[in-house]
Scaffold this active site. Structure first.
Site, PDB file in Angstrom:
ATOM      1  N   SER A 106       0.716  -0.950  -0.145  1.00 19.35           N
ATOM      2  CA  SER A 106      -0.452   0.364  -0.002  1.00 19.35           C
ATOM      3  C   SER A 106       0.764   0.839  -0.127  1.00 19.35           C
ATOM      4  O   SER A 106       1.519   1.560   0.756  1.00 19.35           O
ATOM      5  CB  SER A 106      -0.532   0.129   1.718  1.00 19.35           C
ATOM      6  OG  SER A 106      -1.730   1.195   1.834  1.00 19.35           O
TER       7      SER A 106
ATOM      8  N   HIS B 108      -1.496  -1.098  -4.029  1.00 21.15           N
ATOM      9  CA  HIS B 108      -2.815  -0.917  -3.634  1.00 21.15           C
ATOM     10  C   HIS B 108      -2.758   0.491  -3.555  1.00 21.15           C
ATOM     11  O   HIS B 108      -1.655   1.115  -2.682  1.00 21.15           O
ATOM     12  CB  HIS B 108      -2.967  -1.624  -2.646  1.00 21.15           C
ATOM     13  CG  HIS B 108      -3.858  -1.338  -2.001  1.00 21.15           C
ATOM     14  ND1 HIS B 108      -4.914  -1.774  -1.840  1.00 21.15           N
ATOM     15  CD2 HIS B 108      -4.083  -0.283  -0.986  1.00 21.15           C
ATOM     16  CE1 HIS B 108      -5.656  -1.887  -1.017  1.00 21.15           C
ATOM     17  NE2 HIS B 108      -5.443  -1.026  -0.605  1.00 21.15           N
TER      18      HIS B 108
ATOM     19  N   ASP C 171      -4.457   4.184  -2.286  1.00 14.99           N
ATOM     20  CA  ASP C 171      -5.626   4.422  -1.211  1.00 14.99           C
ATOM     21  C   ASP C 171      -5.840   5.709  -1.191  1.00 14.99           C
ATOM     22  O   ASP C 171      -5.155   6.874  -1.503  1.00 14.99           O
ATOM     23  CB  ASP C 171      -5.140   4.146   0.185  1.00 14.99           C
ATOM     24  CG  ASP C 171      -4.857   2.816   0.993  1.00 14.99           C
ATOM     25  OD1 ASP C 171      -6.243   2.044   0.653  1.00 14.99           O
ATOM     26  OD2 ASP C 171      -3.901   1.926   1.095  1.00 14.99           O
TER      27      ASP C 171
ATOM     28  N   MET D 123      -8.566   8.176  -1.241  1.00  9.10           N
ATOM     29  CA  MET D 123      -9.524   9.397   0.218  1.00  9.10           C
ATOM     30  C   MET D 123      -9.499  10.007  -0.354  1.00  9.10           C
ATOM     31  O   MET D 123      -9.208  11.155  -0.653  1.00  9.10           O
ATOM     32  CB  MET D 123      -8.472   8.919   1.166  1.00  9.10           C
ATOM     33  CG  MET D 123      -8.296   7.879   1.423  1.00  9.10           C
ATOM     34  SD  MET D 123      -7.187   8.000   3.543  1.00  9.10           S
ATOM     35  CE  MET D 123      -6.309   6.036   3.235  1.00  9.10           C
TER      36      MET D 123
ATOM     37  N   HIS E  18      -7.956   1.279  -4.222  1.00  8.28           N
ATOM     38  CA  HIS E  18      -9.118   1.235  -3.299  1.00  8.28           C
ATOM     39  C   HIS E  18     -10.260   2.903  -2.809  1.00  8.28           C
ATOM     40  O   HIS E  18      -9.088   3.077  -2.209  1.00  8.28           O
ATOM     41  CB  HIS E  18      -8.455   0.433  -1.930  1.00  8.28           C
ATOM     42  CG  HIS E  18      -9.115   0.692  -0.817  1.00  8.28           C
ATOM     43  ND1 HIS E  18      -8.252   0.341   0.778  1.00  8.28           N
ATOM     44  CD2 HIS E  18     -10.259   1.081  -0.341  1.00  8.28           C
ATOM     45  CE1 HIS E  18      -9.414   0.374   1.500  1.00  8.28           C
ATOM     46  NE2 HIS E  18     -10.732   0.960   1.098  1.00  8.28           N
TER      47      HIS E  18
ATOM     48  N   MET F 242     -11.950   5.005  -1.446  1.00 11.69           N
ATOM     49  CA  MET F 242     -12.608   5.438   0.026  1.00 11.69           C
ATOM     50  C   MET F 242     -13.231   6.476   0.026  1.00 11.69           C
ATOM     51  O   MET F 242     -12.213   7.638   0.433  1.00 11.69           O
ATOM     52  CB  MET F 242     -11.504   5.205   1.485  1.00 11.69           C
ATOM     53  CG  MET F 242     -11.065   4.154   1.581  1.00 11.69           C
ATOM     54  SD  MET F 242      -9.826   3.673   2.617  1.00 11.69           S
ATOM     55  CE  MET F 242      -8.652   3.353   1.112  1.00 11.69           C
TER      56      MET F 242
ATOM     57  N   MET G  41     -11.397  -5.209   5.746  1.00 15.51           N
ATOM     58  CA  MET G  41     -10.570  -4.752   6.575  1.00 15.51           C
ATOM     59  C   MET G  41     -10.117  -4.822   7.392  1.00 15.51           C
ATOM     60  O   MET G  41     -11.560  -5.019   8.717  1.00 15.51           O
ATOM     61  CB  MET G  41     -11.792  -2.819   6.625  1.00 15.51           C
ATOM     62  CG  MET G  41     -11.651  -1.755   5.356  1.00 15.51           C
ATOM     63  SD  MET G  41      -9.817  -2.322   4.098  1.00 15.51           S
ATOM     64  CE  MET G  41      -8.954  -0.950   5.311  1.00 15.51           C
TER      65      MET G  41
ATOM     66  N   GLY H 233      -8.561   5.165   6.106  1.00 17.70           N
ATOM     67  CA  GLY H 233      -8.145   6.408   6.604  1.00 17.70           C
ATOM     68  C   GLY H 233      -6.592   6.416   7.020  1.00 17.70           C
ATOM     69  O   GLY H 233      -6.114   7.517   6.989  1.00 17.70           O
ATOM     70  N   PHE H 234      -6.532   5.207   8.006  1.00 17.44           N
ATOM     71  CA  PHE H 234      -4.518   6.263   7.897  1.00 17.44           C
ATOM     72  C   PHE H 234      -3.932   4.365   7.765  1.00 17.44           C
ATOM     73  O   PHE H 234      -4.141   3.564   8.034  1.00 17.44           O
ATOM     74  CB  PHE H 234      -4.699   6.073   9.529  1.00 17.44           C
ATOM     75  CG  PHE H 234      -5.607   8.157   9.245  1.00 17.44           C
ATOM     76  CD1 PHE H 234      -4.813   8.663   8.922  1.00 17.44           C
ATOM     77  CD2 PHE H 234      -6.759   7.495  10.347  1.00 17.44           C
ATOM     78  CE1 PHE H 234      -5.668  10.054   9.379  1.00 17.44           C
ATOM     79  CE2 PHE H 234      -6.911   8.925   9.997  1.00 17.44           C
ATOM     80  CZ  PHE H 234      -6.618   9.862   9.944  1.00 17.44           C
ATOM     81  N   GLY H 235      -2.324   4.902   7.527  1.00 22.74           N
ATOM     82  CA  GLY H 235      -1.569   3.608   7.830  1.00 22.74           C
ATOM     83  C   GLY H 235      -0.723   3.412   9.196  1.00 22.74           C
ATOM     84  O   GLY H 235      -1.620   4.604   9.723  1.00 22.74           O
ATOM     85  N   GLY H 236      -0.193   1.978   8.925  1.00 22.18           N
ATOM     86  CA  GLY H 236       0.381   1.704  10.481  1.00 22.18           C
ATOM     87  C   GLY H 236      -0.657   1.730  11.581  1.00 22.18           C
ATOM     88  O   GLY H 236      -0.429   2.112  12.902  1.00 22.18           O
TER      89      GLY H 236
ATOM     90  N   ASP I  18      -6.128  -6.363   4.613  1.00 20.47           N
ATOM     91  CA  ASP I  18      -6.010  -4.443   4.489  1.00 20.47           C
ATOM     92  C   ASP I  18      -6.110  -4.093   5.989  1.00 20.47           C
ATOM     93  O   ASP I  18      -7.017  -3.525   6.412  1.00 20.47           O
ATOM     94  CB  ASP I  18      -6.895  -3.437   3.432  1.00 20.47           C
ATOM     95  CG  ASP I  18      -5.790  -1.852   3.167  1.00 20.47           C
ATOM     96  OD1 ASP I  18      -5.088  -2.354   3.354  1.00 20.47           O
ATOM     97  OD2 ASP I  18      -6.713  -2.088   2.141  1.00 20.47           O
ATOM     98  N   GLY I  19      -5.160  -3.829   6.225  1.00 26.56           N
ATOM     99  CA  GLY I  19      -4.677  -2.700   7.863  1.00 26.56           C
ATOM    100  C   GLY I  19      -3.652  -4.092   8.949  1.00 26.56           C
ATOM    101  O   GLY I  19      -4.097  -4.806   9.357  1.00 26.56           O
TER     102      GLY I  19
ATOM    103  N   GLY J  14       1.378  -2.080   3.999  1.00 29.30           N
ATOM    104  CA  GLY J  14       2.170  -0.533   4.113  1.00 29.30           C
ATOM    105  C   GLY J  14       3.309  -0.380   5.122  1.00 29.30           C
ATOM    106  O   GLY J  14       4.124  -0.741   4.725  1.00 29.30           O
TER     107      GLY J  14
HETATM  108  C1  DX5 Z   1      -6.591   2.286   5.626  1.00 25.77           C
HETATM  109  C2  DX5 Z   1      -6.010   1.854   4.486  1.00 25.77           C
HETATM  110  C3  DX5 Z   1      -4.953   0.297   4.310  1.00 25.77           C
HETATM  111  C4  DX5 Z   1      -3.324   0.733   4.720  1.00 25.77           C
HETATM  112  C5  DX5 Z   1      -2.302  -0.447   4.786  1.00 25.77           C
HETATM  113  O1  DX5 Z   1      -7.135   3.471   5.553  1.00 25.77           O
HETATM  114  O2  DX5 Z   1      -6.313   1.816   2.982  1.00 25.77           O
HETATM  115  O3  DX5 Z   1      -4.342   0.001   3.022  1.00 25.77           O
HETATM  116  O4  DX5 Z   1      -3.225   1.837   4.572  1.00 25.77           O
HETATM  117  O5  DX5 Z   1      -1.617  -0.153   5.836  1.00 25.77           O
HETATM  118  P1  DX5 Z   1      -0.855  -0.958   7.098  1.00 25.77           P
HETATM  119  O6  DX5 Z   1      -0.513  -1.841   7.132  1.00 25.77           O
HETATM  120  O7  DX5 Z   1      -0.007   0.489   7.408  1.00 25.77           O
HETATM  121  O8  DX5 Z   1      -1.835  -0.885   7.689  1.00 25.77           O
HETATM  122 ZN    ZN Z   2      -6.225   0.123   1.113  1.00 29.08          ZN
END
Ligand code: DX5
Ligand code: ZN
Length: 216
Positions: free
Chosen positions: A7, A32, A34, A36, A65, A67, A136, A141-144, A174-175, A196
């Site tokens: 991601s 991938h 993301d 948003m 993806h 969102m 999911m 909304g956010f990575g990590g 994902d996530g 990601g």
């Molecule tokens: C969340 C995203 C994911 C996210 C995954 O909103 O859809 O794709 O970036 O990131 P990690 O692997 O860091 O949780």
């Molecule tokens: Zn995603």
């Protein structure tokens, strides 16, 4: 073998092309994106112009993806910019069956995406027609973020439903995917892992991708 989808949300945004090239040569299976819009999720990332600028840096399939609040208005822009797979959320107020059919008629793969609190039964009506289901394992909304373990049962049920009804969509998660949670996902029938932070925080992307596959 399980497929890996890095991601780009956790990539270095100042050199996205280079990052895509690196994960491609490190053995990723798809990329991938993301997307948003600040409405469907409380964050804003990139749009179709960024996808098309990066398209030439990899031969791998691109997955958008979405969102966003109005995927019915924008999915075609992503398809025309080089996305091969389009993911729309079941939580969006749209006619899912029609949009999935339109995406497929346009020559692209359609993926239905489901958030952690949404019951799996909500996606049953589209399971006969979708190419992929993205489950999911964090609230988008956010990575990590941290993997939500309660979603494992949903993945298990989905995999059982797929076997029972003899359907052949792929299951993607994902996530919060890392070397520990990837094992749980694989054991429960997942075909594609989105990751990601785990991949992009590593020095060696190849090693990170291989760790996720648990094939040793
Ligand atoms: C969340 C995203 C994911 C996210 C995954 O909103 O859809 O794709 O970036 O990131 P990690 O692997 O860091 O949780
Ligand atoms: Zn995603």
């Amino acid at each position: 073998m399980v497929k890996i989808a890095p991601s780009l949300l956790s990539a270095d945004f100042s050199k996205l092309g280079e990052e895509v090239e690196k994960v491609t040569s490190a053995g990723a299976d798809l990329i991938h994106f993301d997307v948003m819009d600040g409405h469907f999720v409380p964050n804003i990332t990139f749009g179709p112009m960024v996808l098309s600028a990066i398209r030439k840096y990899s031969h791998l399939p691109f997955e958008a993806h979405l969102m966003i609040k109005n995927p019915e208005k924008y999915w075609k822009n992503f398809a025309d910019s080089g996305a091969d797979i389009i993911g729309v959320h079941i939580e969006c107020e749209i006619d899912h069956i029609s949009i999935i059919k339109e995406i497929q008629k346009y020559g692209k793969k359609a993926c239905i995406v489901i958030n952690p609190p949404t019951p799996i039964e909500k996606i049953y009506p589209v399971l006969k027609i979708v190419d992929m289901v993205l489950v999911m394992t964090v609230n988008p909304g956010f990575g990590g973020q941290k993997f939500i373990y309660e979603v494992v049962d949903k993945i298990k049920n989905l995999n059982e439903y797929r076997k029972e009804k003899k359907l052949n969509f792929e299951i993607e998660v994902d996530g919060g995917i890392n070397e520990k949670t990837s094992k749980i996902a694989i054991e429960n029938g997942v075909d594609i892992l989105v990751a990601g932070n785990y991949i992009f925080s590593g020095k060696d992307y190849k090693e990170r991708i291989e760790n996720l596959r648990w094939k040793k």
